[in-house]
Design a protein around this motif. Structure first.
Motif, PDB file in Angstrom:
ATOM      1  N   ARG A 214       0.828  -1.214   0.000  1.00 40.67           N
ATOM      2  CA  ARG A 214       0.000   0.000   0.000  1.00 40.67           C
ATOM      3  C   ARG A 214       0.860   1.262   0.000  1.00 40.67           C
ATOM      4  O   ARG A 214       0.546   2.231  -0.675  1.00 40.67           O
ATOM      5  N   GLY A 218       0.985   3.803  -3.190  1.00 43.35           N
ATOM      6  CA  GLY A 218       0.706   5.223  -2.931  1.00 43.35           C
ATOM      7  C   GLY A 218       1.778   6.123  -3.535  1.00 43.35           C
ATOM      8  O   GLY A 218       1.478   7.192  -4.066  1.00 43.35           O
ATOM      9  N   ALA A 314      -3.191  -0.290  -9.298  1.00 39.99           N
ATOM     10  CA  ALA A 314      -4.469   0.094  -8.685  1.00 39.99           C
ATOM     11  C   ALA A 314      -5.627   0.052  -9.688  1.00 39.99           C
ATOM     12  O   ALA A 314      -6.629  -0.600  -9.453  1.00 39.99           O
ATOM     13  N   GLN A 343      -7.809   1.447  -4.407  1.00 38.89           N
ATOM     14  CA  GLN A 343      -7.044   2.679  -4.597  1.00 38.89           C
ATOM     15  C   GLN A 343      -7.287   3.309  -5.986  1.00 38.89           C
ATOM     16  O   GLN A 343      -6.723   4.351  -6.308  1.00 38.89           O
TER      17      GLN A 343
END
Ligand SMILES: NC(=O)c1ccc[n+]([C@@H]2O[C@H](COP(=O)([O-])OP(=O)(O)OC[C@H]3O[C@@H](n4cnc5c(N)ncnc54)[C@H](OP(=O)(O)O)[C@@H]3O)[C@@H](O)[C@H]2O)c1
Ligand SMILES: [Zn+2]
Length: 358
Positions: A214, A218, A314, A343
């Motif tokens: 994650r 990001g 994502a 996401q």
């Protein structure tokens, strides 16, 4: 701070049978293994219910190990720590025999200090993360958590455990205190680090997954913000990360030329002979392209031809500019592909010029 959980569970997943007597799950050799583990830690945390029910001393039993700690400039025993809302603990319990910390909600601080203030240092904490922050600030580098179920469940749910040592005993208990309660746990698999037989007990050690997916996804999504938007292409970010969490390269769409894709920029920046590539993951905000209008080789094929064997993305490529299909190309080439669709909305936001941002 490194947080290690240690506990013993029955084969059917119980920490305790719920009877008045403390359930013995492992034998002397396994208790000695835990003693050795305690000796390596600066503090031991247990929930208040474990203090009440098991009445543990939480000391290092071996004289040799205690002496070694003292020689290394540490106290003989790790600091004992518990957390309680009720404050319903016996100040004469062996748990409080030496230096101990009791954390409680700020609202109950005065009440709990009233009962336990002579036996321990009572401190306010909003939640478990707050407790860990306080211990970290006190210089606790290794924290051992020895249960019970409520504390373990809460720590795992909040992703606060670095290492989990579970001794599985060949006993069927049938009911009692479950190892873990229900909860929303962070997605993904832990890494099985070690399996060891200790007498008749199987000790399994799990660690965090090698990749913090994650986090790095990001990073890739944020990289796409650097792209200068053009009508006919997406804004994508990509980052290549080694198994130990070292970033190897990053890039974003059109960073190095008008038709260059993010994955291509990142892959161009790694050394193809770098042995770390074999264990590395390529994070891309969008599914790598499987069909490409601008250049001969789509990114999925570039990745498949590289040493990288794992891709996380994502947003699946919407059928707007090209057919997509990179996910299938990668899987067919033996690359592990992880899609993190929750996401995707962030990726839609950076591509609002081409696709709906819902
Ligand atoms: N097999 C093993 O390795 C092992 C190890 C340890 C324990 N055990 C067993 O596990 C059982 C105890 O487990 P348990 O789940 O009942 O209790 P626990 O996790 O030991 O303690 C739970 C208590 O901690 C306090 N607490 C305060 N804030 C909390 C928070 N944010 N999250 C969780 N707890 C918080 C509360 O105390 P207050 O109630 O005071 O407010 C709560 O009741 C016992 O039967 C024990 O024998 C087994
Ligand atoms: Zn591409």
């Amino acid at each position: 701070m490194h947080v290690v959980v240690s506990c013993a569970v029955s084969l059917d997943g119980y920490l305790d049978d719920g009877s008045a007597r403390r359930l013995i799950l492992s034998g002397p050799a396994d208790l000695d293994r835990v003693d050795a583990l305690r000796a390596t830690c600066d503090a031991i945390l247990v929930g208040a219910n474990t203090v009440r029910r098991d009445n543990p001393r939480l000391r290092v039993h071996s004289d040799v190990r205690r002496q070694e700690r003292v020689r290394a400039g540490k106290p003989e025993n790790p600091l004992r720590v518990t957390i309680t809302g009720s404050g319903d603990l016996d100040p004469d319990a062996p748990f409080f025999g030496h230096e101990a910390l009791v954390f409680t909600a700020p609202a109950g601080l005065d009440r709990v200090t009233g009962t336990l203030g002579k036996a321990a240092t009572v401190l306010p904490a909003e939640d478990l993360a707050d407790v860990l922050r306080d211990l970290d600030a006190r210089g606790v580098e290794r924290l051992l958590v020895e249960g019970g179920s409520a504390i373990l469940t809460a720590l795992l749910a909040q992703g606060l455990v670095d290492e989990l040592q579970v001794a599985i005993a060949p006993i069927l208990v049938g009911g009692g205190v479950r190892f873990l309660g229900g909860g929303v746990f962070p997605p993904g698999r832990l890494t099985l680090v070690e399996m060891r037989r200790v007498e008749d007990v199987a000790v399994l050690t799990f660690g965090r997954p090698p990749h913090d997916d994650r986090h790095w996804l990001g990073v890739a999504i944020a990289l796409a913000e650097n792209c200068s938007p053009v009508p006919g292409a997406y804004n994508v970010g990509a980052v290549v990360v080694a198994a130990d969490g070292t970033e190897l390269a990053r890039g974003y769409s059109r960073e190095t030329g008008p038709d260059v894709h993010a994955e291509e920029v990142a892959l161009d920046r790694v050394d193809p002979a770098d042995p770390r590539l074999a264990g590395a993951t390529l994070y891309s905000s969008m599914e790598p392209c499987g069909v490409r209008r601008s250049r001969p080789v789509p990114c999925a094929h570039l990745i498949a031809a590289s040493a990288v064997r794992r891709v996380v993305y994502a947003l699946r490529e919407p059928p707007v500019l090209a057919a997509g299909g990179g996910d299938a190309v990668l899987r067919a080439a033996g690359v592990t592909v992880v899609e993190v669709p929750d996401q995707a909305f962030l990726v839609r936001r950076t591509n609002g010029h081409l696709i709906p941002t819902f």
